[in-house]
Each structure stands twice: as C-alpha cells, then as structure tokens.
Motif scaffolding. Structure first.
Motif, PDB file in Angstrom:
ATOM      1  N   SER A 179     -10.670  -2.408   6.117  1.00  0.00           N
ATOM      2  CA  SER A 179     -10.233  -2.397   7.513  1.00  0.00           C
ATOM      3  C   SER A 179     -11.273  -1.661   8.353  1.00  0.00           C
ATOM      4  N   MET A 199      -4.686  -4.564  -5.460  1.00  0.00           N
ATOM      5  CA  MET A 199      -5.083  -5.072  -4.153  1.00  0.00           C
ATOM      6  C   MET A 199      -6.366  -4.393  -3.677  1.00  0.00           C
ATOM      7  N   THR A 248      -8.595  -3.800  -0.134  1.00  0.00           N
ATOM      8  CA  THR A 248      -8.392  -3.855   1.313  1.00  0.00           C
ATOM      9  C   THR A 248      -9.606  -3.287   2.046  1.00  0.00           C
ATOM     10  N   ALA A 253      -7.337  -8.149   3.295  1.00  0.00           N
ATOM     11  CA  ALA A 253      -6.811  -7.630   2.035  1.00  0.00           C
ATOM     12  C   ALA A 253      -6.477  -8.780   1.101  1.00  0.00           C
ATOM     13  N   PRO A 283      -3.145   0.259   6.447  1.00  0.00           N
ATOM     14  CA  PRO A 283      -4.551   0.475   6.825  1.00  0.00           C
ATOM     15  C   PRO A 283      -4.644   1.162   8.198  1.00  0.00           C
ATOM     16  N   TRP A 342       0.817  -1.218   0.000  1.00  0.00           N
ATOM     17  CA  TRP A 342       0.000   0.000   0.000  1.00  0.00           C
ATOM     18  C   TRP A 342       0.855   1.275   0.000  1.00  0.00           C
TER      19      TRP A 342
END
Lengths: 136, 396
Positions: free
Chosen positions: B319, B315, B317, B304, B166, B162
C-alpha cells in the motif's frame, strides 16, 4: 456396562452425523412462495444476502446438513460465511440468517414467510415446500 | 458554538428516532419487541523490530512517540512505539445491541472500548433502520462513513484477512457521522448491486489522526460539515467492485484551543475491486482526495493477493500514500520538499479457529519517503518502521 453404552451412543451419533453429511440437500421455499428455481450463482447470492426480497434461513451451526450445504453447494467455508455476515451485521447492512434447530422448524418458517429460503435433507421434503435448487 | 452543534445533532437524532418509532408502531402487527446482542473482540500484541528515528539526534522522542514508531490506526491514534511488546494499539472490544420492533424497523447501538484510547468506551453506531420495502432501507443516526471497502468494519477483525487494515489507505481524521443514509438493493441479470447515499456531519474532539502531526499529548478538534456522498457496490459470483464519492467542508482545529483554522472543501473519490476466485483473494483499492482550496491532492492505493489453504490464508500486501501540493502553476506538480509519502509492504497469515475466530500474524515494513520540510518542520515524519503483530479475533 456404562462404557459400552457410551460407546453405543457415540457410534449412533457418528452414524447419524455421517448419514446427515452424505444425504442429499435440497434448497426449498414455502409452497406458496413466488421464488422460482435458481442457478448455483443465484443460490450463492441469495445465501450471502445479496438478493433483495429473498431472506435466507439457516440450520444451527453444528448441524451436519448446514456444513454439507455450505461446503458442497455454496463452496465456502463456515469461517468465510461468518466473516461475510460479520462485515454486514456490524455495519448496518444486513442481519445474518435466522437459525432453526431442525428441518421441521425450517419448513415451518418457510410456510410463514414467503420471502424465506432454506435448505433441508431431500428426505424431509413434503407438500409444505417446493424445491428451487437440487443440491449435491 | 461547539456546544450548539452538539445539541443540534443530538436533538435531531432523538427527533428522527422518535419519528421512525412512530412510523413503526403504526405499521406494527405484533407488539412484542425482540432484542438481540452480539459483539467482537481483537486481542493483539505487537513489537517494533527496527527502523529509523526522525530527528533522532536532537529529539529522541519526536512528537512524544518513542521511535521508530508505526501507526496502526490513524483515526484512533493507535501507535506502536519502540518500547517492547504492546497490547494497546490494536486491541478492542465491541458490543452491539438491537431492538427489533417489527420486520421493518429496528434500533441498533454499538459501543467499542479500545486500548488505543486507554479503554475509553466510544459510541460508534446508534441508528434506527426502517425498511421501506424489499429494496429500500432508510437509516438515521450515528454511523461509520463508508469511505472504502472495509471502512465500516475496521473494528471487526474477523471481517478481514489482516491484523490491521493497510494504514496508508485507511487513515482518516473522521470515521463516523451523524446523519442519514438511503440504501437501495436490486439485481440486474446476475449482478447484485447496492447503491447508498448519505449525508451528515461530525465533530471529533481530540482527533487521533491529528496527534500524528501535532504530538502524542496534543489535543486537536476536527469538524466535518455538509458531508454528502454515495457509493455503488456491484457484485457477481466471485467478483465485487465498488465506487464511492463524498465531499464535505473540513475544519481542522487549532491545537490546544477550541478555535478552528479556515474551512476548506474536500472531495474524495474511491474505487475498489474485491475478488474471491476459488482459493485466490485479491483486494485492490484506489483513493484520490482533492483538497483544492488548500492546494493539495492525496493519492493512495492497496494491492493485496492471498491464497486460502483450508484454515490458512497467507497474504502479500502493498500500500502507499502520497500528497502533492500545488507548486507555482495551475497543475499539481511534484515538490518533494513538502511532500508526505510513505508505503508499506506486509506479509500476513490468518488461521481460522472454528468459524467465529481467527489467529493472525503480520509483518509490516513501513517506509517513509517524505520530503525534508516535512521532517524538519515539526510535522509528521515517522521514519521507517518494521513491526510484527499477532492477534486473536473473535465475533460472538
């Protein structure tokens, strides 16, 4: 003349590079090392620094034997390997493998450190090392 | 009181370092000291695309942040505000140097300059490392707390997929500690494991985390003492898992003063799964914080999934974070009024440029579901925010 010589050099370099890339790579340790032959899974763990008592050594980053080894035998890209070692080396959990410029230098390092493991072209194998994994 | 703390930890560090150096010199065969240097860089640019602004009618610059705003790193006080393209929040430069005295002993220091702290250079790591044998390593000094899988490498962008981690999960008052840790590595069959125990303390003057609650220009100390914890990381081939626990006594400062509020004990439990199966990547982590003396429990998690296609890694993700307070009885019940709750959906794309650097593009959709008391009470309530960021990460 000059252009032709450069071209010849380039062709030579390319042929060396491709010969390196296609030659079989073997994983070796010093002849006196206690490290025994290993499976592919153990090999990957060893080169990711996950086996206590085994210290991987590398060829320099632009060496075609290194590219071949990580791509074919470990199955990870150069950037995956770099990311992995970045996570360890900047967090006090491990240092990336020492790098050597040639198979001869790798063999010398293996002879000096019986915990070390390295990879070389099969043609470079001699009595100073023993094979623990036959690569592709 | 506080300067006393500082002296103690500094002199302790020094004494420990000298102690380890002595051990090393005695064990040393070759007198030569080997030095090595390395570093990492993240250059990031981001822009708020939209969202909501809490208390917009009465206070357009809520907490001093021009909303909607997005917190990208709680510990460092890194915030994207609604004011065009910003470079500061996620950009940073780190330099690490090691002096290797023998194969068994080294000293390592790491400094990081970051935009979120106006370029101020912070000493993040300074430790002596002594390899007792092939399995056991003792480290003494200043380190990062190993709270979750990426906690220690949060500054090293190349180490994760990333632009920023997150934030619902990776948000802390304290990320460093002065102390010691013991690390034991071994194998059982084809499983490799690393067990780590750590202990120490940290005083954070001007906590970035506290600014999120007390205002951009506020200054609040945080002190964690009696930090004691451990983690166990277990891996085999494409699978890796880690469990972690730590506890400490926490004191939040009274904003703008050098005094502290009442001390409380917190216990943090974590569990993570990291899967790299063929081209697939899965990152899954859970966090439970038990702050029972202040009648609070915190829950956070991340899910993720990504897929590597040559140099590209897209990707997805998700959270979230939720705080629960005790209401009326012995069981932690649900009270929406005072609840802090938010989640983030992110889409990210990493492109590897050679082996040591990457370009990343990330879109975050952050949603704030916190209770009304939280919003009106003058404490954190960011409102929703949508953010786009582009970064260049490098290690050298």
């Amino acid at each position: 003349m000059k252009t032709r010589r450069s071209l010849a050099c380039l062709l030579f370099a390319l042929s060396v590079a491709s010969a390196g890339a296609s030659a079989q790579v073997v994983v070796v340790v010093g002849a006196k090392s206690a490290i025994s032959p290993m499976s592919k899974e153990q090999l990957t763990a060893a080169f990711m620094g996950k086996i206590a008592g085994i210290e991987p050594v590398d060829l320099l980053e632009d060496n075609p034997v290194r590219e071949h080894f990580y791509a074919k035998d470990i199955g990870k890209s150069a950037s995956q390997i770099k990311s992995h070692w970045a996570k360890l080396s900047f967090t006090g959990k491990g240092a990336p493998p020492k790098e050597y410029p040639s198979s001869a230098e790798v063999k010398k390092a293996l002879a000096e450190n019986l915990y070390a493991i390295g990879y070389i072209e099969k043609a470079a194998v001699d009595a100073s090392v023993k094979i623990v994994y036959e690569g592709r | 009181m506080r300067s006393g703390m500082k002296m103690n930890s500094a002199s302790w560090l020094l004494a420990a370092t000298i102690g380890l150096t002595t051990i090393s010199i005695q064990a040393q065969e070759k007198p030569a000291v080997e030095f090595s240097g390395s570093g990492f860089l993240t250059l990031a640019a981001g822009k708020i695309l939209g969202g909501t602004r809490d208390n917009a009618d009465t206070n357009p610059n809520y907490l001093g942040y021009k909303g909607p705003h997005f917190i990208s790193d709680w510990a460092q006080g890194a915030v994207y505000e609604n004011k065009g393209v910003q470079l500061a929040p996620d950009s940073r430069l780190g330099l690490q140097g090691s002096a290797i005295f023998s194969p068994n002993f080294s000293l390592t220091g790491q400094v990081v300059a970051r935009g979120a702290r106006d370029g101020k250079v912070d000493l993040e790591w300074l430790y002596g490392s002594y390899k007792v044998n092939n399995n056991l390593t003792l480290q003494i000094g200043r380190k990062r707390l190993p709270i979750l899988y990426y906690s220690e490498s949060q500054d090293v962008g190349v180490s994760y997929p990333w632009v920023h981690l997150p934030t619902d999960l990776y948000g802390w008052q304290v990320v460093n500690y002065n102390g010691a840790n013991l690390m034991y590595r071994d194998q059982i069959e084809n499983w490799s494991y690393t067990a780590t125990a750590f202990a120490g303390a940290e005083t954070n003057k001007d906590s970035g985390y506290q600014k999120m609650y007390n205002g951009k220009h506020s200054k609040t100390n945080v002190r964690w003492t009696n930090i004691l914890g451990g983690e166990l990381a277990l891996s085999r081939d494409w699978f890796e898992t880690r469990i972690g626990y730590f506890q400490n006594d926490a004191e939040n400062g009274i904003t703008g003063t050098s005094d502290y509020q009442a001390k409380y004990r917190q216990k943090i439990y974590t569990l993570g799964f990291v899967i790299d199966y063929g081209n697939w990547l899965i990152r899954n982590e859970y966090y439970v914080g038990d702050l029972s003396r202040v009648e609070e429990k915190d829950y956070a998690q991340i899910y993720a999934i990504g897929y590597r296609m040559g140099q590209w890694t897209p990707m997805l993700t998700y959270s979230n974070y939720q705080t629960r307070y005790k209401v009326g009885g012995p069981i932690y019940g649900y009270s929406h009024d005072g609840e802090e709750r938010h989640d983030t959906r992110s889409v990210s794309l990493r492109y590897d440029l050679g082996s040591s650097s990457a370009l990343k593009l990330q879109y975050d959709d952050y949603r704030d579901y916190s209770g009304p008391t939280f919003h009106a009470g003058g404490t954190v309530a960011t409102g929703n925010a949508r953010l786009i960021t582009l970064s260049y990460d490098k290690v050298f």
